[in-house]
Design a protein around this motif. Structure first.
Motif, PDB file in Angstrom:
ATOM      1  N   THR A 143     113.405  46.081  90.693  1.00 41.87           N
ATOM      2  CA  THR A 143     113.821  47.141  90.005  1.00 41.87           C
ATOM      3  C   THR A 143     112.800  48.025  89.379  1.00 41.87           C
ATOM      4  O   THR A 143     112.766  49.355  89.522  1.00 41.87           O
ATOM      5  N   ASP A 144     111.759  47.417  88.819  1.00 46.28           N
ATOM      6  CA  ASP A 144     110.584  47.939  88.315  1.00 46.28           C
ATOM      7  C   ASP A 144     109.741  48.672  89.390  1.00 46.28           C
ATOM      8  O   ASP A 144     109.321  50.029  89.094  1.00 46.28           O
ATOM      9  N   LEU A 145     109.486  47.919  90.354  1.00 45.09           N
ATOM     10  CA  LEU A 145     108.861  48.422  91.465  1.00 45.09           C
ATOM     11  C   LEU A 145     109.485  49.858  92.005  1.00 45.09           C
ATOM     12  O   LEU A 145     108.859  50.963  92.340  1.00 45.09           O
ATOM     13  N   ASN A 149     104.739  39.493  99.506  1.00 38.38           N
ATOM     14  CA  ASN A 149     104.964  37.961 100.082  1.00 38.38           C
ATOM     15  C   ASN A 149     105.563  37.256  98.836  1.00 38.38           C
ATOM     16  O   ASN A 149     106.710  36.299  99.037  1.00 38.38           O
ATOM     17  N   TYR A 150     104.853  37.303  97.782  1.00 38.73           N
ATOM     18  CA  TYR A 150     105.181  36.479  96.541  1.00 38.73           C
ATOM     19  C   TYR A 150     106.715  36.856  96.144  1.00 38.73           C
ATOM     20  O   TYR A 150     107.346  36.275  95.754  1.00 38.73           O
ATOM     21  N   LEU A 151     106.803  38.415  95.919  1.00 33.09           N
ATOM     22  CA  LEU A 151     108.286  38.695  95.450  1.00 33.09           C
ATOM     23  C   LEU A 151     109.410  38.377  96.622  1.00 33.09           C
ATOM     24  O   LEU A 151     110.412  37.984  96.038  1.00 33.09           O
ATOM     25  N   ILE A 209     100.738  46.015  97.129  1.00 32.14           N
ATOM     26  CA  ILE A 209     102.063  45.779  97.400  1.00 32.14           C
ATOM     27  C   ILE A 209     102.303  44.950  98.732  1.00 32.14           C
ATOM     28  O   ILE A 209     102.903  44.125  98.718  1.00 32.14           O
ATOM     29  N   PRO A 210     101.426  45.328  99.664  1.00 33.23           N
ATOM     30  CA  PRO A 210     101.580  44.542 100.952  1.00 33.23           C
ATOM     31  C   PRO A 210     101.373  43.030 100.767  1.00 33.23           C
ATOM     32  O   PRO A 210     102.146  42.127 101.195  1.00 33.23           O
ATOM     33  N   LYS A 211     100.356  42.575  99.911  1.00 33.60           N
ATOM     34  CA  LYS A 211     100.203  41.206  99.455  1.00 33.60           C
ATOM     35  C   LYS A 211     101.105  40.760  98.505  1.00 33.60           C
ATOM     36  O   LYS A 211     101.489  39.725  98.500  1.00 33.60           O
ATOM     37  N   LYS A 218      97.096  52.752  91.356  1.00 31.18           N
ATOM     38  CA  LYS A 218      96.186  51.834  92.131  1.00 31.18           C
ATOM     39  C   LYS A 218      96.954  50.528  92.415  1.00 31.18           C
ATOM     40  O   LYS A 218      96.737  49.870  93.399  1.00 31.18           O
ATOM     41  N   PHE A 219      98.151  50.220  91.939  1.00 28.02           N
ATOM     42  CA  PHE A 219      98.758  48.880  92.296  1.00 28.02           C
ATOM     43  C   PHE A 219      99.247  49.315  93.512  1.00 28.02           C
ATOM     44  O   PHE A 219      99.788  47.991  94.200  1.00 28.02           O
ATOM     45  N   ALA A 220      99.653  50.060  94.187  1.00 29.86           N
ATOM     46  CA  ALA A 220     100.467  50.332  95.282  1.00 29.86           C
ATOM     47  C   ALA A 220      99.603  49.802  96.620  1.00 29.86           C
ATOM     48  O   ALA A 220     100.183  49.368  97.418  1.00 29.86           O
TER      49      ALA A 220
END
Length: 104
Positions: A35-37, A12-14, A7-9, A2-4
């Motif tokens: 790396t984790d993602l 930006n923070y990443l 990812i688009p939002k 569900k976290f996928a």
């Protein structure tokens, strides 16, 4: 997963964290998140690779980027290469340039 869907939002923070070389602990943490993602989402992460690689190259060539960040970036590049497989070939020229600069 569900976290996928977030990812688009979250991207930006990443990106902000990766560009924050003044607060080098934040940058190191952001590199760890990449790396984790990478490992968690494999195929879904590939579309972020070009943008992240540009930031990695900028950080590695930035003399003001803290030296403790750079080994983490090199490790993350290796993780991205493993996950992306043959699709990583488009990034090889940049990686070779990075490695050549590091060897000097």
């Amino acid at each position: 997963m569900k976290f996928a869907t977030y990812i688009p939002k979250f991207k930006n923070y990443l990106i902000q964290g990766l560009r924050n070389t003044e607060e080098y602990q934040v940058c190191i943490t952001a590199v760890g998140v990449v790396t984790d993602l990478c490992r968690a989402f494999e195929g879904e992460f590939k579309h972020l690779m070009p943008e992240i690689m540009v930031i990695f190259v900028e950080n590695l060539s930035n003399p003001e980027c803290h030296r403790s960040v750079k080994p983490h970036i090199l490790s993350a590049i290796g993780d991205m290469a493993l996950v992306c497989g043959t699709e990583f070939q488009s990034q090889l020229n940049g990686v070779f340039l990075i490695l050549q600069q590091a060897a000097q």
